[in-house]
Scaffold this active site. Structure first.
Site, mmCIF file in Angstrom:
data_model
loop_
_atom_site.group_PDB
_atom_site.id
_atom_site.type_symbol
_atom_site.label_atom_id
_atom_site.label_comp_id
_atom_site.label_asym_id
_atom_site.label_seq_id
_atom_site.Cartn_x
_atom_site.Cartn_y
_atom_site.Cartn_z
ATOM 1 N N HIS A 34 -5.410 14.253 90.302
ATOM 2 C CA HIS A 34 -6.352 15.119 91.008
ATOM 3 C C HIS A 34 -7.791 14.671 90.750
ATOM 4 O O HIS A 34 -8.095 14.067 89.723
ATOM 5 C CB HIS A 34 -6.195 16.563 90.544
ATOM 6 C CG HIS A 34 -4.865 17.160 90.842
ATOM 7 N ND1 HIS A 34 -4.547 18.444 90.508
ATOM 8 C CD2 HIS A 34 -3.766 16.654 91.465
ATOM 9 C CE1 HIS A 34 -3.321 18.720 90.900
ATOM 10 N NE2 HIS A 34 -2.816 17.630 91.468
ATOM 11 N N GLU A 76 -10.523 16.330 89.870
ATOM 12 C CA GLU A 76 -11.173 16.851 88.662
ATOM 13 C C GLU A 76 -10.628 16.206 87.388
ATOM 14 O O GLU A 76 -11.371 15.953 86.447
ATOM 15 C CB GLU A 76 -11.005 18.377 88.580
ATOM 16 C CG GLU A 76 -11.558 19.117 89.769
ATOM 17 C CD GLU A 76 -10.546 19.313 90.901
ATOM 18 O OE1 GLU A 76 -10.824 20.139 91.780
ATOM 19 O OE2 GLU A 76 -9.490 18.637 90.900
#
Length: 156
Positions: free
Chosen positions: A51, A53
């Protein structure tokens, strides 16, 4: 960071998300903002496990000392999942800003196999830790704009 600065950085993260989607990846984006309000890093989603983040937090932890990261802010289009929030925590990034809640994404994706969302808010994950990481979000006035790339992506 002022509210106007947060909104500007959410738009920068959205630009990353839209570029990521144009390359066929999940439309999530984030930026790392330094204490001087400059964007230090940008990151889009890579796949279901990598992902935006999480990748940005790992890169930041490799590039900057923990004391500096404590003065930085991770700005994400959507509320980070439990994995991403945990990685932000361990990277020692001191603030999180996100545009829309995970529940809004779940309403769009349903049971899509590539986005099996978890009903666990960032605030709950961070509240379980020993550090007081500031969380700002959601920003309802930006939800439509930030969710727009998801509308067609998850209906493929």
């Amino acid at each position: 960071m002022t509210r106007d600065q947060m909104l500007a950085h959410l738009r920068a993260a959205d630009a990353v998300a839209r570029e990521t989607a144009a390359h066929g990846h999940h439309p999530f984006g984030c930026v790392l903002v330094g204490p001087d309000d400059r964007i230090l890093m940008r990151q889009g989603n890579i796949n279901t496990v990598r992902h935006a983040e999480t990748e940005l937090s790992r890169r930041a932890a490799d590039a900057y000392p923990p004391d500096f990261l404590w003065s930085c802010t991770l700005v994400s289009t959507g509320e980070p999942c439990a994995m991403c929030t945990g990685t932000l925590y361990w990277a020692n990034i001191g603030r999180l800003v996100y545009g829309f809640e995970e529940t809004k994404l779940l309403a769009l994706t349903g049971d899509h196999a590539q986005n099996p969302t978890m009903d666990l808010s960032s605030r709950t994950v961070l509240g379980s830790g020993q550090k007081q990481i500031a969380v700002h979000g959601p920003f309802p006035e930006m939800e439509e704009e930030l969710l727009a790339p998801h509308l067609s992506f998850w209906r493929r």
